[in-house]
Design a protein around this motif. Structure first.
Motif, mmCIF file in Angstrom:
data_model
loop_
_atom_site.group_PDB
_atom_site.id
_atom_site.type_symbol
_atom_site.label_atom_id
_atom_site.label_comp_id
_atom_site.label_asym_id
_atom_site.label_seq_id
_atom_site.Cartn_x
_atom_site.Cartn_y
_atom_site.Cartn_z
ATOM 1 N N ALA A 2 -7.686 -8.337 -4.754
ATOM 2 C CA ALA A 2 -6.114 -8.345 -4.113
ATOM 3 C C ALA A 2 -6.269 -8.580 -2.778
ATOM 4 N N SER A 25 0.621 -5.255 1.208
ATOM 5 C CA SER A 25 -0.171 -5.500 -0.001
ATOM 6 C C SER A 25 0.469 -6.872 -0.354
ATOM 7 N N PHE A 28 0.237 -7.337 -4.959
ATOM 8 C CA PHE A 28 0.437 -6.408 -6.269
ATOM 9 C C PHE A 28 1.376 -5.016 -5.416
ATOM 10 N N ALA A 30 1.577 -1.735 -4.350
ATOM 11 C CA ALA A 30 0.394 -0.437 -4.087
ATOM 12 C C ALA A 30 1.451 0.631 -4.210
ATOM 13 N N SER A 97 -3.892 0.582 -2.900
ATOM 14 C CA SER A 97 -4.749 0.772 -4.253
ATOM 15 C C SER A 97 -3.492 1.367 -5.100
ATOM 16 N N LYS A 101 -1.549 -4.919 -11.127
ATOM 17 C CA LYS A 101 -1.536 -6.410 -10.859
ATOM 18 C C LYS A 101 -1.815 -7.018 -11.923
ATOM 19 N N VAL A 106 -4.723 -1.029 -10.999
ATOM 20 C CA VAL A 106 -5.539 -1.150 -9.718
ATOM 21 C C VAL A 106 -6.233 -0.042 -9.024
ATOM 22 N N ASP A 107 -7.469 0.159 -9.599
ATOM 23 C CA ASP A 107 -7.897 1.476 -9.493
ATOM 24 C C ASP A 107 -8.875 1.287 -8.331
ATOM 25 N N GLU A 108 -9.292 0.396 -7.667
ATOM 26 C CA GLU A 108 -9.959 0.337 -6.512
ATOM 27 C C GLU A 108 -9.282 -0.017 -5.293
#
Lengths: 120, 108
Positions: A2, A25, A28, A30, A97, A101, A106-108
Motif C-alpha cells: 500500500a 493513505s 486504502f 486505514a 494500517s 484494500k 490490511v494487517d501490516e
C-alpha cells in the motif's frame, strides 16, 4: 503493498512556530495511523496511535498538547508540532494500517517517506 | 512492555556474501514485520511474518513464535542491500514496538 504519503518531506522553521505534517493513505482506508519519531542513528519511537474519529492515544512521555494529532478521515491524519523548539528537530514518520484494500484486511503497517523537521 | 532485541547491531559484508539477522522478542506477538530503511529514511516492507517462513527473491524470513524469535536471511548480498534492517512486533491491537535495528554495509 500500500502507498502512504507524507507532506512536507522536509521543513525548516523558527523556534516558537507551529508545524503541521500530513499523512495520507492513498490506496486504502486505514482505520489506524501511527506517528513515530526517529533521532539520528536510533530506532523508531512510537509517539501516538490514532483511530479515525476518536482521540489519539499517546505514549508515555509524549506531550499531547505539544504534538496535536487529528485523524479526520480514513485516509488522512495530521500531526501538528506546536511552539516548536530546537529539541523537537527530528525525523517524523507516519504509518497506516487496518481497514481493507481490495477486499482484503490490511494487517501490516505501511510507512510514509518521513518528514525531516529542523527548528532553528 | 515487550522487549525486542536485534543482532548483530552492525554488519559488514563483502558483496556476494550471505547473512542472517536475528530478532528476539520477550512475549507472544500477533504481528511481526521486517523492514529495510534506505539511506533516505524510507521504510520498505520486507515481510509480514507472525509465524512460518516466507521467501522473496534473495530474501527469506522465518519466525518461530513459540520460541520468540525471527530470522531474516539475505543471500548473495548486493551494495543496494546496505541500510538498516528493523524488526517490529505487535502484541495486541496494532501498537508496534521496533527493535534497535541491524546496520548493514555491503562492500563492492
Amino acid at each position: 503493498g500500500a502507498v502512504v504519503s507524507q507532506h512536507p518531506s522536509w521543513v525548516i522553521c523558527k523556534s516558537g512556530t507551529s508545524v503541521k505534517i500530513e499523512c495520507r493513505s492513498l490506496d486504502f482506508q486505514a482505520t489506524t495511523m501511527f506517528w513515530y519519531r526517529q533521532f539520528p542513528k536510533q530506532s523508531l519511537m512510537l509517539m501516538a496511535t490514532s483511530n479515525e474519529g476518536s482521540k489519539a492515544t499517546y505514549e508515555q512521555g509524549v506531550e499531547k498538547d505539544k504534538f496535536l494529532i487529528n485523524h479526520a478521515s480514513l485516509t488522512l491524519s495530521t500531526l501538528t508540532v506546536t511552539s516548536a523548539h530546537p529539541e523537537d528537530s527530528s525525523f517524523y514518520i507516519c504509518s497506516a494500517s487496518g481497514g481493507l484494500k481490495n477486499g482484503a484486511a490490511v494487517d501490516e503497517q505501511f510507512f510514509g517517506p518521513g518528514t525531516r523537521l529542523t527548528v532553528l | 512492555g515487550i522487549q525486542v532485541e536485534q543482532s548483530p547491531p552492525d554488519l559488514i559484508l563483502q558483496e556476494g556474501a550471505n547473512s542472517t539477522l536475528r530478532c528476539n522478542f520477550s512475549d507472544s506477538v500477533n504481528n511481526l514485520q521486517w523492514f529495510h530503511q534506505n539511506p533516505w529514511g524510507q521504510l520498505i516492507n520486507l515481510f509480514y511474518i507472525p509465524s512460518g517462513t516466507k521467501q522473496n527473491g534473495r530474501l527469506s524470513a522465518t519466525t518461530v513464535a513459540t520460541e520468540r524469535y525471527s530470522l531474516l536471511y539475505i543471500s548473495s548480498s548486493q551494495t543496494t542491500d546496505s541500510g538498516v534492517y528493523f524488526c517490529a512486533v505487535a502484541t495486541g491491537g496494532f501498537k508496534t514496538i521496533f527493535g534497535a535495528g541491524t546496520r548493514l554495509f555491503v562492500k563492492a
